[in-house]
Design a protein around this motif. Structure first.
Motif, PDB file in Angstrom:
ATOM      1  N   GLU A  78       0.821  -1.203   0.000  1.00 56.05           N
ATOM      2  CA  GLU A  78       0.000   0.000   0.000  1.00 56.05           C
ATOM      3  C   GLU A  78       0.861   1.262   0.000  1.00 56.05           C
ATOM      4  OE1 GLU A  78      -1.988  -2.910   2.983  1.00 56.05           O
ATOM      5  OE2 GLU A  78      -0.021  -2.523   2.090  1.00 56.05           O
ATOM      6  N   VAL A  79       1.906   1.258   0.827  1.00 56.91           N
ATOM      7  CA  VAL A  79       2.792   2.424   0.917  1.00 56.91           C
ATOM      8  C   VAL A  79       3.516   2.648  -0.411  1.00 56.91           C
ATOM      9  CG1 VAL A  79       4.797   3.402   2.117  1.00 56.91           C
ATOM     10  CG2 VAL A  79       3.096   2.085   3.393  1.00 56.91           C
ATOM     11  N   LEU A  80       3.948   1.549  -1.040  1.00 53.61           N
ATOM     12  CA  LEU A  80       4.672   1.667  -2.303  1.00 53.61           C
ATOM     13  C   LEU A  80       3.768   2.208  -3.410  1.00 53.61           C
ATOM     14  CD1 LEU A  80       7.280   1.286  -3.822  1.00 53.61           C
ATOM     15  CD2 LEU A  80       6.669  -1.097  -4.208  1.00 53.61           C
ATOM     16  N   LEU A  81       2.524   1.747  -3.479  1.00 56.16           N
ATOM     17  CA  LEU A  81       1.606   2.250  -4.491  1.00 56.16           C
ATOM     18  C   LEU A  81       1.362   3.750  -4.306  1.00 56.16           C
ATOM     19  CD1 LEU A  81      -0.294   1.950  -6.848  1.00 56.16           C
ATOM     20  CD2 LEU A  81      -2.052   1.087  -5.282  1.00 56.16           C
ATOM     21  N   ASP A  82       1.159   4.166  -3.072  1.00 56.91           N
ATOM     22  CA  ASP A  82       0.976   5.591  -2.800  1.00 56.91           C
ATOM     23  C   ASP A  82       2.240   6.382  -3.137  1.00 56.91           C
ATOM     24  OD1 ASP A  82      -1.613   5.184  -1.948  1.00 56.91           O
ATOM     25  OD2 ASP A  82      -1.074   5.040   0.174  1.00 56.91           O
ATOM     26  N   SER A  83       3.404   5.806  -2.899  1.00 57.27           N
ATOM     27  CA  SER A  83       4.661   6.479  -3.212  1.00 57.27           C
ATOM     28  C   SER A  83       4.850   6.625  -4.715  1.00 57.27           C
ATOM     29  CB  SER A  83       5.843   5.697  -2.610  1.00 57.27           C
ATOM     30  OG  SER A  83       5.744   5.613  -1.208  1.00 57.27           O
ATOM     31  N   VAL A  84       4.491   5.588  -5.465  1.00 59.25           N
ATOM     32  CA  VAL A  84       4.560   5.663  -6.932  1.00 59.25           C
ATOM     33  C   VAL A  84       3.631   6.762  -7.439  1.00 59.25           C
ATOM     34  CG1 VAL A  84       4.004   4.437  -9.070  1.00 59.25           C
ATOM     35  CG2 VAL A  84       5.295   3.283  -7.272  1.00 59.25           C
ATOM     36  N   GLN A 103      -7.589   4.445  -8.864  1.00 61.19           N
ATOM     37  CA  GLN A 103      -9.041   4.392  -9.019  1.00 61.19           C
ATOM     38  C   GLN A 103      -9.545   3.075  -8.440  1.00 61.19           C
ATOM     39  OE1 GLN A 103     -10.756   6.932 -10.324  1.00 61.19           O
ATOM     40  NE2 GLN A 103      -8.996   8.121 -11.015  1.00 61.19           N
ATOM     41  N   PHE A 104     -10.312   3.165  -7.371  1.00 67.78           N
ATOM     42  CA  PHE A 104     -10.903   1.979  -6.746  1.00 67.78           C
ATOM     43  C   PHE A 104     -12.418   2.106  -6.811  1.00 67.78           C
ATOM     44  CE2 PHE A 104      -6.784   2.464  -4.586  1.00 67.78           C
ATOM     45  CZ  PHE A 104      -6.220   1.226  -4.853  1.00 67.78           C
ATOM     46  N   GLU A 105     -13.049   1.052  -7.289  1.00 69.71           N
ATOM     47  CA  GLU A 105     -14.497   1.069  -7.482  1.00 69.71           C
ATOM     48  C   GLU A 105     -15.222   1.349  -6.169  1.00 69.71           C
ATOM     49  OE1 GLU A 105     -18.071  -1.890  -9.118  1.00 69.71           O
ATOM     50  OE2 GLU A 105     -15.962  -2.445  -9.337  1.00 69.71           O
ATOM     51  N   GLY A 106     -16.131   2.322  -6.230  1.00 66.57           N
ATOM     52  CA  GLY A 106     -16.923   2.670  -5.054  1.00 66.57           C
ATOM     53  C   GLY A 106     -16.270   3.666  -4.131  1.00 66.57           C
ATOM     54  N   LEU A 107     -15.045   4.098  -4.462  1.00 65.81           N
ATOM     55  CA  LEU A 107     -14.329   5.059  -3.627  1.00 65.81           C
ATOM     56  C   LEU A 107     -13.972   6.285  -4.455  1.00 65.81           C
ATOM     57  CD1 LEU A 107     -11.912   2.698  -1.656  1.00 65.81           C
ATOM     58  CD2 LEU A 107     -14.052   3.708  -0.852  1.00 65.81           C
ATOM     59  N   PRO A 108     -13.815   7.444  -3.816  1.00 62.32           N
ATOM     60  CA  PRO A 108     -13.467   8.660  -4.568  1.00 62.32           C
ATOM     61  C   PRO A 108     -12.147   8.505  -5.310  1.00 62.32           C
ATOM     62  CG  PRO A 108     -14.148   9.193  -2.324  1.00 62.32           C
ATOM     63  CD  PRO A 108     -14.001   7.709  -2.382  1.00 62.32           C
ATOM     64  N   SER A 109     -12.031   9.171  -6.447  1.00 61.74           N
ATOM     65  CA  SER A 109     -10.794   9.139  -7.221  1.00 61.74           C
ATOM     66  C   SER A 109      -9.647   9.677  -6.385  1.00 61.74           C
ATOM     67  CB  SER A 109     -10.955   9.977  -8.492  1.00 61.74           C
ATOM     68  OG  SER A 109      -9.737  10.058  -9.193  1.00 61.74           O
ATOM     69  N   GLY A 110      -8.523   8.991  -6.435  1.00 60.27           N
ATOM     70  CA  GLY A 110      -7.358   9.425  -5.679  1.00 60.27           C
ATOM     71  C   GLY A 110      -7.293   8.890  -4.267  1.00 60.27           C
ATOM     72  N   THR A 111      -8.214   8.000  -3.887  1.00 63.31           N
ATOM     73  CA  THR A 111      -8.153   7.398  -2.553  1.00 63.31           C
ATOM     74  C   THR A 111      -6.817   6.669  -2.384  1.00 63.31           C
ATOM     75  OG1 THR A 111     -10.549   7.097  -2.419  1.00 63.31           O
ATOM     76  CG2 THR A 111      -9.204   5.723  -0.987  1.00 63.31           C
ATOM     77  N   ARG A 112      -6.125   6.933  -1.303  1.00 63.52           N
ATOM     78  CA  ARG A 112      -4.822   6.323  -1.079  1.00 63.52           C
ATOM     79  C   ARG A 112      -4.982   4.848  -0.708  1.00 63.52           C
ATOM     80  NH1 ARG A 112      -1.500   9.826   3.042  1.00 63.52           N
ATOM     81  NH2 ARG A 112       0.237   8.684   2.104  1.00 63.52           N
TER      82      ARG A 112
END
Length: 316
Positions: free
Chosen positions: A148-154, A163-172
């Motif tokens: 999770e930390v690496l994806l947010d860092s990228v 983009q995660f379904e059902g969540l606002p765009s840019g949700t960490r």
């Protein structure tokens, strides 16, 4: 119409299969709780677990936090707290547990204590005395960033957004509420975000693999983050600041440090060389457009190179 039961009224008890006797709930080493039919025994369990007099809770928790920051617990594996698996530094474990209890189980204070310690600030570069140490924390052991930390860092480095379904765009990724989102992100899967099917800490994989390297090197996912019109490389291309300043910004985002003079020189030379190697167009306007495109690709290359380094992927 959904029925949700928090606590079913009744006497809390279990039957001993050996002698058939009814047994009331009791904490380890203590007598049975005096519960009424309206009392939820889980509340008593939680009170006992977090009691300052409980010698196990504080040690178990500070050991898990130690493992989170240092890659290995004082007791390893971190969920194997038994007498025949002693800690590598019993005095330190006792002191941390006592400090945690004295702080009122303040997790932020525990994190602050660990992060400000000399042990956490040791270099990861081994020397002649600690080269083979894997047990006593005489140096910092490099560890890959969690999925999770690496994806947010990228995303931070490339200017991308998940983009995660059902969540606002840019949700960490670190804010995802549960493991059901793993299926939506190959990145989280390949980098070992646990499915949560068990309580074992071993479910999270922190090992490096070829699939991870290939994903960072040539996947469409990473490429799309780099080449998007609102990506960081695109913004750097249109930024009017001098190239060395923009290179310094990239290094601060990737490594939390400024680049050396040599690193700045190599980066700026590459940017100039890439732009100078662009093909001439039919007229001046097309030639300039091709040069701008080549410089943007050069910023994408530089960004891509930084996120594929060990210094970016690992705590060290």
């Amino acid at each position: 119409g959904e029925e949700i039961v928090i606590h079913r009224r009744g006497e809390a008890k279990a039957t001993n299969k050996k002698n058939g006797q009814a047994m009331k709930p009791a904490a380890l080493g203590q007598s049975a709780f005096d519960l009424s039919v309206d009392d939820d025994p889980r509340v008593f369990l939680a009170d006992w677990m977090t009691s300052p007099k409980n010698p196990w809770f504080a040690k178990a928790l500070v050991n898990r936090y130690w493992k989170h920051f240092f890659g290995r617990g004082l007791v390893d594996p971190e969920d194997d707290m038994r007498d025949t698996n002693p800690p590598s530094n019993p005095e330190l474990l006792d002191a941390l547990a006592a400090h945690f209890v004295a702080s009122g189980f303040d997790l932020k204070e525990l994190v602050r204590t660990l992060a400000r310690s000399t042990t956490y600030q040791l270099s990861a570069e081994p020397n002649a005395y600690n080269d083979k140490d894997r047990h006593h924390f005489s140096r910092f052991y490099p560890r890959r960033l969690p999925a999770e930390v690496l994806l947010d860092s990228v995303n931070t480095l490339t200017g991308g957004r998940s983009q995660f379904e059902g969540l606002p765009s840019g949700t960490r990724a670190i804010c995802l509420p549960d493991n059901s989102f793993n299926a939506q992100s190959y990145f989280l899967t390949v980098f070992g975000r646990p499915e949560g099917s068990s309580a074992c800490e071993c479910e999270r994989s922190m090992e490096a693999s070829l699939s991870q390297s290939l994903h960072l090197l040539n996947s469409k996912d990473i490429q799309s983050r780099l080449s998007a019109d609102d990506s960081r490389p695109a913004r750097l291309q249109t930024d009017s600041r001098p190239d060395p300043v923009k290179v310094g910004e990239l290094y601060q985002l990737a490594y939390a440090r400024s680049p050396s003079l040599e690193e700045v020189q190599r980066a700026t030379e590459y940017l100039a060389r890439k732009a100078g190697a662009s093909k001439p167009g039919k007229d001046a306007a097309e030639t300039e457009a091709l040069r701008v495109k080549a410089r943007r690709e050069a910023w994408e290359d530089l960004n891509w190179a930084l996120l594929n380094t060990k210094a970016f992927l690992f705590n060290h």
